[in-house]
Design a protein around this motif. Sequence first.
Motif, PDB file in Angstrom:
ATOM      1  N   PHE A  26       0.776  -1.120   0.379  1.00  0.00           N
ATOM      2  CA  PHE A  26       0.204  -0.317  -0.159  1.00  0.00           C
ATOM      3  C   PHE A  26       0.768   1.108  -0.170  1.00  0.00           C
ATOM      4  O   PHE A  26       1.051   2.195  -0.406  1.00  0.00           O
ATOM      5  CB  PHE A  26      -1.118   0.073   1.283  1.00  0.00           C
ATOM      6  CG  PHE A  26      -2.060  -0.525   0.964  1.00  0.00           C
ATOM      7  CD1 PHE A  26      -2.980  -0.589   0.064  1.00  0.00           C
ATOM      8  CD2 PHE A  26      -2.346  -1.484   1.665  1.00  0.00           C
ATOM      9  CE1 PHE A  26      -4.125  -0.952  -0.296  1.00  0.00           C
ATOM     10  CE2 PHE A  26      -3.671  -2.847   0.791  1.00  0.00           C
ATOM     11  CZ  PHE A  26      -4.257  -2.213   0.296  1.00  0.00           C
ATOM     12  N   GLN A  27       2.043   1.180   0.988  1.00  0.00           N
ATOM     13  CA  GLN A  27       2.926   1.989   0.493  1.00  0.00           C
ATOM     14  C   GLN A  27       3.356   2.220  -0.963  1.00  0.00           C
ATOM     15  O   GLN A  27       3.709   3.388  -1.203  1.00  0.00           O
ATOM     16  CB  GLN A  27       4.357   1.948   1.736  1.00  0.00           C
ATOM     17  CG  GLN A  27       4.626   3.573   1.409  1.00  0.00           C
ATOM     18  CD  GLN A  27       5.174   4.042   2.439  1.00  0.00           C
ATOM     19  OE1 GLN A  27       4.089   3.796   3.237  1.00  0.00           O
ATOM     20  NE2 GLN A  27       5.519   5.140   2.352  1.00  0.00           N
ATOM     21  N   SER A  83       0.640   3.846  -2.864  1.00  0.00           N
ATOM     22  CA  SER A  83       0.091   5.514  -2.933  1.00  0.00           C
ATOM     23  C   SER A  83       1.527   6.446  -3.669  1.00  0.00           C
ATOM     24  O   SER A  83       0.474   7.398  -3.274  1.00  0.00           O
ATOM     25  CB  SER A  83       0.550   5.654  -0.885  1.00  0.00           C
ATOM     26  OG  SER A  83       1.843   5.874  -1.124  1.00  0.00           O
ATOM     27  N   TYR A  84       2.609   6.008  -4.083  1.00  0.00           N
ATOM     28  CA  TYR A  84       2.928   6.757  -4.980  1.00  0.00           C
ATOM     29  C   TYR A  84       2.485   7.037  -6.322  1.00  0.00           C
ATOM     30  O   TYR A  84       2.622   8.429  -6.346  1.00  0.00           O
ATOM     31  CB  TYR A  84       4.035   6.043  -4.784  1.00  0.00           C
ATOM     32  CG  TYR A  84       5.096   6.322  -3.967  1.00  0.00           C
ATOM     33  CD1 TYR A  84       5.530   7.786  -3.393  1.00  0.00           C
ATOM     34  CD2 TYR A  84       5.457   5.190  -3.370  1.00  0.00           C
ATOM     35  CE1 TYR A  84       6.384   7.601  -2.393  1.00  0.00           C
ATOM     36  CE2 TYR A  84       6.288   5.208  -1.983  1.00  0.00           C
ATOM     37  CZ  TYR A  84       6.926   6.553  -1.473  1.00  0.00           C
ATOM     38  OH  TYR A  84       7.790   6.695  -0.299  1.00  0.00           O
ATOM     39  N   GLN A  89      -0.195   8.817  -6.564  1.00  0.00           N
ATOM     40  CA  GLN A  89      -1.020   9.996  -5.914  1.00  0.00           C
ATOM     41  C   GLN A  89      -0.137  11.181  -6.691  1.00  0.00           C
ATOM     42  O   GLN A  89      -0.290  11.927  -7.043  1.00  0.00           O
ATOM     43  CB  GLN A  89      -0.722  10.407  -4.358  1.00  0.00           C
ATOM     44  CG  GLN A  89       0.552  10.876  -4.064  1.00  0.00           C
ATOM     45  CD  GLN A  89       0.940  11.342  -2.144  1.00  0.00           C
ATOM     46  OE1 GLN A  89       0.331  12.012  -2.114  1.00  0.00           O
ATOM     47  NE2 GLN A  89       1.800  10.053  -1.733  1.00  0.00           N
ATOM     48  N   PHE A  91      -5.890   8.232  -2.733  1.00  0.00           N
ATOM     49  CA  PHE A  91      -4.385   7.318  -3.174  1.00  0.00           C
ATOM     50  C   PHE A  91      -3.145   7.839  -1.454  1.00  0.00           C
ATOM     51  O   PHE A  91      -2.768   7.238  -1.348  1.00  0.00           O
ATOM     52  CB  PHE A  91      -3.710   7.458  -4.603  1.00  0.00           C
ATOM     53  CG  PHE A  91      -4.115   6.662  -5.159  1.00  0.00           C
ATOM     54  CD1 PHE A  91      -3.978   5.218  -5.415  1.00  0.00           C
ATOM     55  CD2 PHE A  91      -5.234   6.905  -5.776  1.00  0.00           C
ATOM     56  CE1 PHE A  91      -4.377   4.571  -5.787  1.00  0.00           C
ATOM     57  CE2 PHE A  91      -5.754   6.259  -6.888  1.00  0.00           C
ATOM     58  CZ  PHE A  91      -5.616   4.851  -6.610  1.00  0.00           C
ATOM     59  N   SER A  92      -2.891   9.022  -1.604  1.00  0.00           N
ATOM     60  CA  SER A  92      -1.734   9.580  -0.769  1.00  0.00           C
ATOM     61  C   SER A  92      -2.636   9.082   1.334  1.00  0.00           C
ATOM     62  O   SER A  92      -1.302   8.190   1.803  1.00  0.00           O
ATOM     63  CB  SER A  92      -1.813  10.882  -0.686  1.00  0.00           C
ATOM     64  OG  SER A  92      -3.323  11.348   0.760  1.00  0.00           O
ATOM     65  N   THR A  93      -3.550   8.347   0.943  1.00  0.00           N
ATOM     66  CA  THR A  93      -3.817   8.199   2.201  1.00  0.00           C
ATOM     67  C   THR A  93      -3.546   6.670   2.359  1.00  0.00           C
ATOM     68  O   THR A  93      -4.136   5.946   3.407  1.00  0.00           O
ATOM     69  CB  THR A  93      -5.276   7.784   2.524  1.00  0.00           C
ATOM     70  OG1 THR A  93      -6.105   7.406   1.559  1.00  0.00           O
ATOM     71  CG2 THR A  93      -5.982   9.258   2.566  1.00  0.00           C
ATOM     72  N   LEU A  94      -3.198   5.661   1.339  1.00  0.00           N
ATOM     73  CA  LEU A  94      -2.718   4.525   1.281  1.00  0.00           C
ATOM     74  C   LEU A  94      -0.933   4.360   2.387  1.00  0.00           C
ATOM     75  O   LEU A  94      -0.666   3.641   2.689  1.00  0.00           O
ATOM     76  CB  LEU A  94      -2.553   4.151   0.236  1.00  0.00           C
ATOM     77  CG  LEU A  94      -3.973   4.045  -0.530  1.00  0.00           C
ATOM     78  CD1 LEU A  94      -4.169   3.083  -1.949  1.00  0.00           C
ATOM     79  CD2 LEU A  94      -4.976   3.146   0.066  1.00  0.00           C
ATOM     80  N   GLN A  95      -0.849   5.563   2.266  1.00  0.00           N
ATOM     81  CA  GLN A  95       0.651   5.520   3.322  1.00  0.00           C
ATOM     82  C   GLN A  95       0.319   5.064   4.663  1.00  0.00           C
ATOM     83  O   GLN A  95      -0.434   5.240   5.469  1.00  0.00           O
ATOM     84  CB  GLN A  95       1.202   7.332   3.330  1.00  0.00           C
ATOM     85  CG  GLN A  95       1.352   7.499   1.898  1.00  0.00           C
ATOM     86  CD  GLN A  95       2.147   8.896   1.373  1.00  0.00           C
ATOM     87  OE1 GLN A  95       1.960   9.548   2.784  1.00  0.00           O
ATOM     88  NE2 GLN A  95       2.949   9.026   0.602  1.00  0.00           N
ATOM     89  N   SER A 103      -6.983   9.045   7.794  1.00  0.00           N
ATOM     90  CA  SER A 103      -5.197   8.871   8.338  1.00  0.00           C
ATOM     91  C   SER A 103      -4.784  10.316   9.160  1.00  0.00           C
ATOM     92  O   SER A 103      -3.945   9.967   9.948  1.00  0.00           O
ATOM     93  CB  SER A 103      -5.053   9.017   6.707  1.00  0.00           C
ATOM     94  OG  SER A 103      -5.378   8.072   6.030  1.00  0.00           O
TER      95      SER A 103
END
Length: 140
Positions: A8-9, A12-13, A15, A54-58, A128
């Motif tokens: 997931f990290q 997240s990119y 984003q 997508f940034s919240t998957l960090q 998040s």
Amino acid sequence: MGKARQLFQIISYLQYPLLLVALGYMVYPYFAGFGTFWAAANNALIFSGLGIGFSTLQDTTRTQNDFSRRIWQDPRKGKLALVMIAATTLVFLLIGMYGLYVARSGIIKEVSFGTLMLGLGYMGLLKSAIEMHEHHRIVA
């Protein structure tokens, strides 16, 4: 870091390209004419919402920089940030719903779907941010 968390990290990119597409839609009217402005703004809002989503998957157990670390470690600043994100989320969702279902015509009607998508992205951001506040807050 677990394999799922690491996956997931990495996801997240995505984003960054999504936010670049949003930026592209915002500059598009400069080249195609400003008659396309509101349609381009709607598309920019859609891709911004997707990018924020997508940034919240960090990984929320780590902070990305010292600025965010200072906010999330301080309980008062963290609560203020959460209130601001929640209020912004609510505003975007309400404007999007109003424009989509109530407004007959006009600017709000033209950007309602994009505003709703941005609100959904902010909803994930709020989740998040709550996790960040829980993980990094320094309890006195």
